[in-house]
Design an enzyme around this catalytic site. Structure first.
Site, mmCIF file in Angstrom:
data_model
loop_
_atom_site.group_PDB
_atom_site.id
_atom_site.type_symbol
_atom_site.label_atom_id
_atom_site.label_comp_id
_atom_site.label_asym_id
_atom_site.label_seq_id
_atom_site.Cartn_x
_atom_site.Cartn_y
_atom_site.Cartn_z
ATOM 1 C CG HIS A 148 28.913 38.796 29.096
ATOM 2 N ND1 HIS A 148 29.086 39.961 28.380
ATOM 3 C CD2 HIS A 148 27.584 38.523 29.055
ATOM 4 C CE1 HIS A 148 27.907 40.358 27.932
ATOM 5 N NE2 HIS A 148 26.986 39.518 28.321
ATOM 6 C CG HIS A 149 25.189 38.648 31.947
ATOM 7 N ND1 HIS A 149 25.661 39.950 32.025
ATOM 8 C CD2 HIS A 149 24.452 38.583 30.803
ATOM 9 C CE1 HIS A 149 25.221 40.627 30.969
ATOM 10 N NE2 HIS A 149 24.484 39.821 30.217
ATOM 11 C CB ALA A 150 27.798 32.822 34.787
#
Ligand code: TV1
Ligand code: CA
Ligand code: ZN
Length: 393
Positions: free
Chosen positions: A145-147
């Site tokens: 989820h951070h990309a």
């Protein structure tokens, strides 16, 4: 356990790629792709594969990745070669290209393959949902989820969730994204910041100075400009160390219940990061396997098409426990399976670290001190309730 039967009236599909699990971030790096192998071997030992449609997912193509990511970034990701950067040198080298090659997002052998396989599983899951061949599609290799569009961040290089939700949006008017990883789902929130077709909800440990990524305050709710359709469509539930199953359950059921009522999604994407469990190497919460799984159960009861993604999770045996239990919830056999782990599970030694007769649900270890006063939880519910007044389907 041959008694695990296919669920009646709906279909669960399971999407994985064994080649993804062979990759290594480096000896001391907390992200261990083999936790997926451990999870799968436990799931298979329970006989759950007989109750699902099992697919070996393909790797996502460059074009599919380019649905979200910039071609500059993808081109670089496809050509960089591993060049180990020692952790203590990281800060002396602040301008890493696309944030690649530092200690969080190292360059390793086969990186591009690893990323495209993670995204391929998530995208296959979304396609099965769109074609209605699956009612619940599971992609434990996804959830990164951070990309960002043109940046790696927090162990994530390709945002498989964003790519999968973009696919859902081709068939579904509104998608609800829920993120129970202990970290803020910043990349997904940012990707859908300016649309009212995706509502993002993240529950996370929040401490802007001491916990990654530092974003996701209660009043970060999307664009401040009321004319932007994304306004009010980001929900953030900032929590402190040691939250318990009971508290989390109350918050989750109240908040998600009200969101489903107001936003009326036609599909749900649930990131099941297992670093919110007690005893996680990086996490800070006290959730048990039951409490974590209750979030999946609640979504399933909404009777909407559902994708389950993986995510964080840094104590591999507990990751395997949670994702096995959650697979059983998807199938609907959670009350039928033996809580004592199957004897023939390969990797049984992993679980023996806990006790001689390890169980599926029991996480051992000292609980963390609970720093979530009931009054604060009420404030959170109050804020979200007021926020939802501005939301309509
Ligand atoms: C190599 C070796 C890397 C040991 C990283 C913990 C390591 C961490 C390591 C680590 C570690 C983070 C930051 C610091 C920002 C950086 C999959 C100023 C013992 C979804 C990502 C957390 C979580 C990133 C990913 C975080 C996910 N914590 N040991 N790195 N810089 N990065 O704090 O949400 O779970 O910790
Ligand atoms: Ca989260
Ligand atoms: Zn996390």
């Amino acid at each position: 356990e041959a008694s695990i039967m296919r669920p009646k009236g709906y279909t669960v599909s399971f999407h994985c790629n064994p080649d993804m699990e062979k990759h290594h971030f480096g000896m001391t790096h907390p992200m261990k792709p083999w936790r997926l192998t451990l999870s799968k071997s436990l799931i298979y030992s329970y006989g759950m594969s007989f109750a699902m449609d099992n697919y070996v997912s393909r790797a996502a193509t460059y074009e599919e990745l380019a649905d979200f990511h910039s071609t500059d970034y993808l081109d670089f990701l496809g050509t960089v070669l591993p060049e180990p950067v020692p952790r203590d040198l990281e800060n002396q080298n602040p301008d890493l290209k696309f944030n690649l090659g530092g200690s969080d997002c190292p360059l390793f052998e086969g990186l591009y393959d690893y990323c495209s396989m993670s995204a391929g599983g998530a995208l296959d899951a979304a396609r099965k949902i769109c074609s209605k061949q699956s009612d619940i599609a599971i992609a434990w290799g996804g959830g990164l989820h951070h990309a960002k569009k043109a940046e790696a961040s927090g162990f994530c290089y390709i945002n498989d969730i964003v790519i999968a939700i973009l696919q859902l949006l081709r068939f579904h008017p509104r998608v609800l994204y829920i993120d129970i990883d202990v970290h803020h789902g910043d990349g997904v929130e940012e990707a859908f910041f300016s649309t009212d077709r995706v509502m993002t909800v993240s529950f996370h440990k929040y401490d802007p100075n001491n916990f990654f990524p530092g974003t996701g305050a209660l009043d970060d709710n999307g664009p401040k400009n009321e004319h932007n359709s994304g306004a009010h469509h980001a929900v953030n539930v900032p929590l402190q160390d040691g939250i318990t199953d009971e508290q989390y359950d109350m918050l989750y059921n109240t908040i998600i219940g009200r969101i489903v009522e107001k936003f009326r999604p036609s599909a749900i994407a649930l990131q099941c990061g297992a670093d919110s469990l007690a005893g996680d190497r990086l996490g800070r919460f006290n959730l048990q396997v039951q409490g974590h799984g209750a979030c999946v159960e609640f979504c399933k009861r909404m009777n909407l098409p559902l994708i389950l993604f993986g995510g964080g999770g840094y104590t591999p045996r507990n990751v395997a426990r949670a994702w096995t239990y959650e697979t059983s919830i998807a199938i609907g056999c959670q009350d039928k399976i033996n809580p004592i782990l199957p004897q023939h599970t390969p990797w049984r030694d992993q679980f023996r670290q806990d006790t001689l007769f390890p169980t599926l649900e029991q996480i051992l270890g000292e609980p963390r001190l609970n720093k979530n006063p009931p009054k604060r939880l009420q404030e959170i519910v109050q804020h979200v309730t007021e926020q939802l007044r501005f939301v309509q389907a």
